[in-house]
Design a protein around this motif. Structure first.
Motif, PDB file in Angstrom:
ATOM      1  N   VAL A   8      -8.747  -0.578  15.789  1.00 45.58           N
ATOM      2  CA  VAL A   8      -8.035  -0.057  17.244  1.00 45.58           C
ATOM      3  C   VAL A   8      -8.657   0.734  17.940  1.00 45.58           C
ATOM      4  N   SER A  11       1.475  10.601   0.013  1.00 50.79           N
ATOM      5  CA  SER A  11       0.368  11.143   0.322  1.00 50.79           C
ATOM      6  C   SER A  11      -0.721  10.088   1.586  1.00 50.79           C
ATOM      7  N   PRO A  66       2.724   4.592  -0.088  1.00 51.04           N
ATOM      8  CA  PRO A  66       1.787   6.023   0.002  1.00 51.04           C
ATOM      9  C   PRO A  66       1.958   7.297  -0.830  1.00 51.04           C
ATOM     10  N   TRP A  67       2.476   6.505  -2.522  1.00 51.73           N
ATOM     11  CA  TRP A  67       2.878   7.819  -3.250  1.00 51.73           C
ATOM     12  C   TRP A  67       1.216   8.586  -3.331  1.00 51.73           C
ATOM     13  N   ARG A  68       1.533   9.703  -3.487  1.00 48.18           N
ATOM     14  CA  ARG A  68       0.700  10.808  -3.672  1.00 48.18           C
ATOM     15  C   ARG A  68      -0.169  10.007  -5.340  1.00 48.18           C
ATOM     16  N   LEU A  75       0.849  -0.756  -0.299  1.00 47.02           N
ATOM     17  CA  LEU A  75       0.096   0.188  -0.024  1.00 47.02           C
ATOM     18  C   LEU A  75       0.242   1.392  -0.113  1.00 47.02           C
ATOM     19  N   PRO A  97       1.397  -1.723  14.016  1.00 50.85           N
ATOM     20  CA  PRO A  97      -0.428  -2.354  13.671  1.00 50.85           C
ATOM     21  C   PRO A  97       0.189  -3.424  13.576  1.00 50.85           C
ATOM     22  N   LEU A 141       0.088   1.451   8.005  1.00 49.63           N
ATOM     23  CA  LEU A 141      -1.241   1.698   8.420  1.00 49.63           C
ATOM     24  C   LEU A 141      -1.455   0.771   9.446  1.00 49.63           C
ATOM     25  N   HIS A 142      -2.856   1.644  10.494  1.00 52.83           N
ATOM     26  CA  HIS A 142      -3.640   0.220  11.098  1.00 52.83           C
ATOM     27  C   HIS A 142      -4.461  -0.284  10.422  1.00 52.83           C
ATOM     28  N   GLU A 143      -4.795  -1.513  10.836  1.00 54.87           N
ATOM     29  CA  GLU A 143      -5.179  -2.414  11.075  1.00 54.87           C
ATOM     30  C   GLU A 143      -6.894  -2.176   9.983  1.00 54.87           C
ATOM     31  N   ASP A 144      -7.107  -0.685  10.983  1.00 54.32           N
ATOM     32  CA  ASP A 144      -8.215  -0.759  10.550  1.00 54.32           C
ATOM     33  C   ASP A 144      -8.317   0.275   9.301  1.00 54.32           C
ATOM     34  N   LYS A 149      -7.647   3.683   3.785  1.00 55.67           N
ATOM     35  CA  LYS A 149      -8.785   3.178   3.147  1.00 55.67           C
ATOM     36  C   LYS A 149     -10.062   5.053   2.838  1.00 55.67           C
ATOM     37  N   VAL A 165      -6.432  -0.103   7.119  1.00 54.62           N
ATOM     38  CA  VAL A 165      -5.835  -0.805   4.923  1.00 54.62           C
ATOM     39  C   VAL A 165      -7.105  -1.109   4.384  1.00 54.62           C
ATOM     40  N   TYR A 199     -11.733  -5.667  12.105  1.00 51.53           N
ATOM     41  CA  TYR A 199     -10.858  -4.753  12.737  1.00 51.53           C
ATOM     42  C   TYR A 199     -10.295  -3.730  14.011  1.00 51.53           C
ATOM     43  N   HIS A 211       0.267   3.149  19.055  1.00 47.12           N
ATOM     44  CA  HIS A 211      -0.102   1.291  18.196  1.00 47.12           C
ATOM     45  C   HIS A 211       0.989   1.393  17.387  1.00 47.12           C
ATOM     46  N   GLY A 221      -1.806  -5.175   7.102  1.00 52.51           N
ATOM     47  CA  GLY A 221      -3.506  -5.766   8.061  1.00 52.51           C
ATOM     48  C   GLY A 221      -3.131  -7.228   8.095  1.00 52.51           C
ATOM     49  N   ASN A 273      -3.372   7.208   2.463  1.00 57.61           N
ATOM     50  CA  ASN A 273      -3.250   6.253   1.659  1.00 57.61           C
ATOM     51  C   ASN A 273      -4.577   5.312   1.862  1.00 57.61           C
TER      52      ASN A 273
END
Lengths: 539, 122
Positions: free
Chosen positions: A390, B10, A348-350, A346, A400, B117-120, B14, B122, A388, A398, A376, B12
């Motif tokens: 948090v 950026s 994070p590129w714009r 995933l 992840p 990202l956190h689990e929720d 969800k 994604v 799930y 946290h 995830g 990302n």
């Protein structure tokens, strides 16, 4: 069987050379026709043969290929390939050796490969071909010292005499492959060269002209390497030598911060060679770890960027003077212009950001040595419905959880990101694992409509598996259709991830992804074409 | 973290549609001199979202970038130096990047943005 791989290495390489500059064109035209190789005696006495002395026996399959990146080097490799197809043939032979217990030999001869090239490539080793220890103008070669003498005597005087004048200084070095020649024997061999009219003074430390007498011998099997079949002697004048000194400088054992899968310094340089890293280029490693690959890229002058999913590695290291930054500092290299913690699954590129990197070089975590992780995927407790979440009060610190990252998904993501983020003609260089037991299956490497594969070089890691260094060049634009197909594929992976991970252990997910993965029929033609094919199966 | 990196990132999470540009919460900014490479700058200029760079450099306390820029300005050494300084010499050492849509903060420690990202999310 095996040669299939090597057609990849050689066929497309030549195609690739079309764009690498004038020198290679000139050289290719100067290459003798194939029929020439049947006239060995003619070859031996004709002026203008050069010897490439490769540096290390355990990098056989890598040798001709890493020469490619610079145009001059590329030309040499082509010359070697077309003039004397030995490298390709020998590679195939060598491959057929492995695993089957066959001992076909001859390969040792590749330590010294005579090729016909033009003088402008004399600077070759400085251009980054670190596997070449030296280049020599071949004055003669033979199976015996008698034959060598005849050939050298027939070598044209106008090519010899300028280097033998009384004002000059020279040195003769005896080098042997596969056996040790005593100091006394070396002296005897040098004395036997009196038929060459050396007039200059000997200067061992800093001579103007360096001559080399190289001998390969029939020494049978050697440390598990294929034997050299017969004795061969070469005599030549050095026209260039490589800066092999950079390897001891960068060797891992003296590096402060190391991870368990840090890339061997020589291999990292080869990868940077393959990616055609040059000053001012921007190079990205999405699995940066301790930065071992980017260090090689930075050495060649590139700006570097790296990401890793493990923040302990990129941010903390083992303390203030033992981290990724300190590794660059140790060698006086410019720091990476960006390091971040991110997930290749995933990124994070714009949106809209594309064609920024000149090269992407990496050793993805395939779960072979170090397991890949992605965001995830925490398994829900039995009976729990819904995502799930948090708790808000725990968000700040946290950590992840991450999920295992299968080979197919990892490669899919890598190719997709590379297709998007590389400039046109940018290069993607990465390792890809293959099982060695699976001799019958043809190895299919990952494919992508934006990329052509220009080389595949195998490095054997154990009796069970090896890894192949793939070099791909972006030749097509990243279109909307390709992007959409990749997005669908990404969703498919995401939906089925848990199921696949539960279906079998990680190892089988890595090595036989075809079984448990179902295909969602693409509704457009493009998505059908982009379906990656791994080891002969659609996934 | 340099502003070049900021310009490429950026949020990302969800469901987030406009995750760019990320806001900057500054705790500590440092400056590290970098040798200027005009070719690299000219190359990068075309890829940069100029407004995002201007805003980001302002939030880091650097106000010398012009509001608008076009490629003709790359011939000016003065402009190149400012662009170079903003893009490569300003570092966010400690702080956070803020998702413009959700307000989620991505922490930046020791100069490394944590974009995971956190689990929720994604």
């Amino acid at each position: 069987m095996a040669p299939k791989n090597w057609e990849y290495s050689w066929g497309p390489n030549c195609h690739d050379l079309e764009n690498t500059g004038d020198l290679s064109t000139i050289l290719r035209k100067s290459c003798p026709s194939n029929s020439d190789r049947h006239h060995r005696s003619l070859r031996l006495s004709a002026p203008g043969f050069w010897v490439l002395h490769f540096a290390k026996r355990n990098h056989f399959p890598f040798r001709p290929v890493p020469l490619l990146p610079s145009s001059a080097a590329a030309a040499v490799a082509t010359a070697a390939g077309t003039h004397r197809p030995a490298p390709a043939q020998l590679t195939s032979k060598w491959r057929s050796d492995r695993g089957k217990g066959k001992k076909e030999g001859r390969i040792g001869e590749r330590d010294v490969v005579p090729v016909r090239v033009l003088p402008p490539v004399a600077g070759l080793p400085e251009t980054g071909g670190i596997l070449v220890k030296g280049i020599y103008e071949l004055w003669g070669e033979g199976d015996s010292y008698e034959e060598l003498e005849d050939v050298i005597k027939n070598y044209p005087d106008e090519r010899k005499l300028p280097y033998l004048t009384s004002e000059s200084t020279f040195r003769i070095t005896v080098d042997s492959f596969g056996k040790v020649i005593s100091f006394q024997e070396q002296n005897e061999r040098i004395q036997s060269l009196t038929y060459i009219p050396f007039k200059g003074r000997v200067n061992l430390r800093n001579p103007e002209h360096k001559f080399w007498l190289m001998e390969t011998d029939d020494y049978g099997a050697n440390n598990g390497l294929p034997p050299v079949v017969k004795k061969r002697i070469f005599f030549g004048r050095e026209v260039g030598s490589a800066d092999r000194k950079l390897l001891p400088t960068y060797q891992l054992k003296s590096r402060t911060y190391l991870g368990p899968t840090a890339m061997d310094a020589e291999m990292a340089f080869l990868m940077a060679n393959q990616a055609m890293v040059k000053p001012g280029k921007l190079v990205y490693d999405p699995f940066v770890g301790t930065g071992s690959i980017l260090i090689a890229a930075a050495h060649f002058g590139a700006m570097t960027m790296g990401a890793d999913i493990d923040i302990r590695v990129v941010r903390d290291g083992r303390g203030p003077d033992c981290n990724v930054w300190s590794n660059f500092k140790q060698y006086g290299l410019p720091m990476p212009i960006g390091l971040l913690r991110a997930d290749n699954n995933l990124p994070p590129w714009r949106p809209g950001l594309k064609e920024v990197f000149d090269a992407i070089i990496c050793d993805p975590p395939y779960g072979v040595r170090a397991g890949g992780r992605k965001s995830g995927g925490r398994k829900l407790l039995k009976g729990v419905v819904g995502p799930y979440t948090v708790p808000d009060d725990k968000r700040t610190d946290h950590i992840p959880s991450t999920a295992a990252y299968s080979l197919v998904e990892c490669v899919h993501d890598l190719l997709d990101i590379a297709a998007k983020m590389l400039i046109l003609n940018g290069r993607l260089v990465f390792f890809y694992p293959v099982l060695r037991e699976d001799e019958s299956a043809e190895n299919h490497f990952p494919e992508h409509p934006c990329f052509i594969l220009v080389s595949a070089s195998e490095q054997i890691l154990s009796s069970r598996y090896s890894r192949v260094l793939l070099t791909m060049v972006k030749r097509g634009p990243y279109t909307k259709e390709i992007e959409e197909a990749a997005r669908l594929k990404h969703l498919e992976f995401k939906e089925n991830h848990l199921k696949w991970m539960e279906d079998g252990n990680l190892h089988s997910a890595v090595f036989s992804p075809g079984e448990s993965v179902c295909v969602v029929e693409g509704d457009t033609k493009v998505s059908k074409e982009t379906k990656p094919k791994y080891r002969g199966k659609y996934v | 973290m340099r502003l070049l990196t900021h310009n490429m990132l950026s949020s990302n999470i969800k469901g987030v549609i406009n995750g760019f540009p990320l806001g900057i919460v500054v705790e500590k900014v440092i400056e590290k001199p970098v040798e200027m490479n005009p070719d690299f700058l000219k190359n990068m200029f075309a890829k940069i979202e100029w407004k995002a760079l201007v805003d980001a450099s302002r939030s880091m306390g650097y106000t010398e970038l012009p509001e608008q820029a076009d490629s003709s300005m790359l011939d000016s050494v003065d402009f190149l130096q400012r662009f170079h300084h903003a893009l490569l010499e300003l570092h966010l050492e400690e702080g956070a990047l803020v998702c413009p849509e959700t307000g989620r903060k991505f922490p930046v420690n020791k100069g490394i943005p944590n974009m995971l990202l956190h689990e929720d999310e994604v």
